[in-house]
Design an enzyme around this catalytic site. Structure first.
Site, mmCIF file in Angstrom:
data_model
loop_
_atom_site.group_PDB
_atom_site.id
_atom_site.type_symbol
_atom_site.label_atom_id
_atom_site.label_comp_id
_atom_site.label_asym_id
_atom_site.label_seq_id
_atom_site.Cartn_x
_atom_site.Cartn_y
_atom_site.Cartn_z
ATOM 1 N N ASN A 45 -7.333 31.948 37.091
ATOM 2 C CA ASN A 45 -6.716 31.462 35.860
ATOM 3 C C ASN A 45 -5.870 32.619 35.319
ATOM 4 O OD1 ASN A 45 -6.021 30.429 33.396
ATOM 5 N ND2 ASN A 45 -8.109 29.960 32.743
ATOM 6 N N LYS A 68 -8.220 35.793 35.174
ATOM 7 C CA LYS A 68 -9.662 35.537 35.256
ATOM 8 C C LYS A 68 -9.945 35.012 36.657
ATOM 9 C CE LYS A 68 -10.222 34.251 30.447
ATOM 10 N NZ LYS A 68 -9.886 33.087 29.644
ATOM 11 N N ARG A 111 -5.537 27.443 38.234
ATOM 12 C CA ARG A 111 -5.374 26.583 37.063
ATOM 13 C C ARG A 111 -3.902 26.624 36.666
ATOM 14 N NH1 ARG A 111 -7.444 27.264 30.875
ATOM 15 N NH2 ARG A 111 -6.742 25.214 30.255
ATOM 16 N N HIS A 156 -6.398 20.085 28.712
ATOM 17 C CA HIS A 156 -7.852 20.201 28.923
ATOM 18 C C HIS A 156 -8.327 19.148 29.937
ATOM 19 C CE1 HIS A 156 -8.554 21.968 24.599
ATOM 20 N NE2 HIS A 156 -8.457 22.946 25.480
ATOM 21 N N GLY A 186 -13.364 23.780 21.442
ATOM 22 C CA GLY A 186 -13.419 25.240 21.621
ATOM 23 C C GLY A 186 -12.441 25.843 20.640
ATOM 24 N N ARG A 241 -4.371 26.019 15.399
ATOM 25 C CA ARG A 241 -3.338 24.974 15.475
ATOM 26 C C ARG A 241 -3.627 23.884 14.433
ATOM 27 N NH1 ARG A 241 -4.389 24.512 21.506
ATOM 28 N NH2 ARG A 241 -3.190 26.209 22.445
ATOM 29 N N GLU A 301 -14.673 24.192 34.130
ATOM 30 C CA GLU A 301 -13.371 23.920 34.740
ATOM 31 C C GLU A 301 -13.241 24.620 36.087
ATOM 32 O OE1 GLU A 301 -12.134 25.034 30.787
ATOM 33 O OE2 GLU A 301 -10.385 23.748 31.008
HETATM 34 P P1 ADP Z 1 -11.756 28.589 24.417
HETATM 35 O O1 ADP Z 1 -11.103 27.353 23.916
HETATM 36 O O2 ADP Z 1 -10.972 29.851 24.119
HETATM 37 O O3 ADP Z 1 -12.277 28.514 25.836
HETATM 38 P P2 ADP Z 1 -14.527 28.369 23.611
HETATM 39 O O4 ADP Z 1 -14.717 27.062 24.300
HETATM 40 O O5 ADP Z 1 -15.301 29.544 24.110
HETATM 41 O O6 ADP Z 1 -13.007 28.780 23.476
HETATM 42 O O7 ADP Z 1 -14.891 28.135 22.069
HETATM 43 C C1 ADP Z 1 -14.674 29.119 21.105
HETATM 44 C C2 ADP Z 1 -15.185 28.597 19.772
HETATM 45 O O8 ADP Z 1 -16.570 28.246 19.917
HETATM 46 C C3 ADP Z 1 -15.102 29.598 18.631
HETATM 47 O O9 ADP Z 1 -14.626 28.955 17.472
HETATM 48 C C4 ADP Z 1 -16.554 29.996 18.433
HETATM 49 O O10 ADP Z 1 -16.818 30.364 17.116
HETATM 50 C C5 ADP Z 1 -17.248 28.703 18.763
HETATM 51 N N1 ADP Z 1 -18.675 28.902 18.999
HETATM 52 C C6 ADP Z 1 -19.310 29.555 19.990
HETATM 53 N N2 ADP Z 1 -20.637 29.541 19.784
HETATM 54 C C7 ADP Z 1 -20.854 28.864 18.616
HETATM 55 C C8 ADP Z 1 -22.000 28.509 17.846
HETATM 56 N N3 ADP Z 1 -23.217 28.832 18.235
HETATM 57 N N4 ADP Z 1 -21.787 27.806 16.710
HETATM 58 C C9 ADP Z 1 -20.544 27.467 16.310
HETATM 59 N N5 ADP Z 1 -19.461 27.771 16.974
HETATM 60 C C10 ADP Z 1 -19.591 28.456 18.126
#
Ligand code: ADP
Length: 396
Positions: A7, A14, A90, A179, A209, A240, A383
């Protein structure tokens, strides 16, 4: 077969090395700060971590470092680089052309370059990663897996915007959705969990996320999704804005904002960060809510409300709803928000079992009660595993 999944971003690569078809992860890691004075490598293998500063002026050197590390006699996991028979990449945008993963040839490279027009931040670095991988592993099968591919089944009624039709014909302005690899992966896992007779299931998948999107899946196919021409549309995300009245942009344009400023505002300064004025990270926001921070509470309320609205809309689109899946950092980890989103729309029939929902677990699991009309699952997205599986299939 050893399959390397890549990725590549603008300054990072990554990677995960899989033993397929078992799906065992042999190593994973990342080269960061490519192009800066000092880059760094973090390599995880056999339960250990190897982290070093490296020279990586470009993606090519970054890729060489990764391969050298994978075959290193101390921290490596293969004897020779040539054991890696296939590489899965990816790629964010595959336009209308790619309805699934493909083996990369010159024509595919040209197409990915062509769609850089629609994904200027993503496709160029993806392409750089592919070229670097072809350079260092010329004999391996190289495959491209597109974020947009799963959504190419969306019907015209859901992908054409209410603009003059020529805008679609001339510029291919339409809903593409993103996604896709994640939505496809969790929808398939969900269908499995529902049982073999449920392959016809109607499922709503919520990928929450940093970026957030939600998809209506009918009999295994995406029929609508919240992201559009770009990942900006739909849910309120970390930075966003999601859905807004497009006239807001004309209004602000007339107030003196440039296109570039509006682009930055909507993509990088809005969403949870923009509303709260405090953070784009949900964990920070929830802590602030507990401390009585009003705008953090407003941001979280709007975040949940928008998801509720989409689940309602997609339930109507699907006609009958069998299951809802939560995935992504927020969807997988936060029981409080899951419970709240489900409780906010009792008419849909998602009844959460509090013990199942709050159980400390990181595996895929049912979190609704046995009498819930709609089953609710947490399914950690993967993914990379989906890309490895596609790549292995194509390499065979
Ligand atoms: P990306 O879209 O960059 O892959 P992730 O899927 O890792 O991101 O999601 C990141 C988000 O998930 C952040 O907003 C983070 O705060 C949130 N997050 C991770 N663990 C928790 C948790 N235990 N409670 C609430 N939010 C969480």
């Amino acid at each position: 077969m050893k399959v390397l999944v890549i990725n590549a971003g603008s300054s990072s690569i990554k990677y995960q090395l899989f033993e397929m078809p078992q799906g065992t992860i042999l190593a994973r890691g990342m080269v960061e700060r490519i192009g800066e004075a000092r880059a760094n490598l973090v390599h995880k293998y056999n339960g250990d971590v190897y982290a070093v500063e490296i020279d990586a002026p470009d993606h090519d050197t970054g890729m060489q470092v990764i391969l050298k590390t994978l075959a290193d006699n101390k921290v490596g996991v293969v004897k020779q680089i040539s054991e890696i028979q296939a590489v899965g990449h990816r790629v964010v945008h595959g336009g209308e052309e790619f309805t699934g993963s493909v083996v990369i040839d010159d024509a595919v490279l040209k197409s990915i370059e062509h769609y850089a027009d629609l994904a200027p931040l993503h496709n160029p670095p993806n392409l750089t990663g592919i070229r670097a991988a072809i350079h260092v592993l010329p004999d391996a099968v190289q495959a491209a897996c597109f974020d947009t591919a799963f959504h190419t089944s969306i019907p015209q009624t859901a992908y054409i915007y209410g603009l003059p039709y020529e805008i679609y014909e001339k510029y291919r302005v339409r809903r593409y959705g993103f996604h896709g690899t994640s939505h496809r992966y969790v929808a398939r896992r969900c269908a499995k969990l529902l049982g073999a007779d449920k392959t016809q299931a109607n499922i709503i998948t919520c990928h929450l996320g940093n970026g957030c999107s939600i998809t209506a899946v009918k009999a295994g196919k995406s029929v609508d999704t919240s992201m559009g021409l770009t990942p900006l549309e739909g849910l309120v995300m970390g930075t966003r804005c999601g859905d807004i009245d497009p006239a807001i942009l004309f209004y602000l344009g007339e107030k003196g904002y440039t296109v570039q400023q509006l682009n930055t505002m909507c993509n990088k300064q809005s969403g949870l960060l923009g509303i709260s004025g405090a953070s784009n990270d949900m964990r920070n926001l929830l802590t602030l809510v507990e401390q009585g921070h009003d705008r953090a509470k407003l941001a979280v309320d709007i975040f949940c409300y928008r998801i509720t609205k989409y689940i309602g809309a997609y339930t109507a689109v699907l006609g009958r709803l069998d299951a809802v899946v939560f995935t992504g950092g927020i969807g997988e980890n936060n029981s409080f928000l899951r419970a709240r989103i489900c409780a906010d729309q009792p008419q849909i029939g998602m009844v959460i079992d509090p013990a199942r929902n709050t159980a400390k677990a990181s595996n895929e699991r049912l979190i609704s009660s046995d009498d819930s009309r709609v089953k609710v699952f947490v399914i950690p997205t993967d993914e990379e595993a989906a890309i490895a599986a596609d790549t292995c299939e194509l390499a065979k």
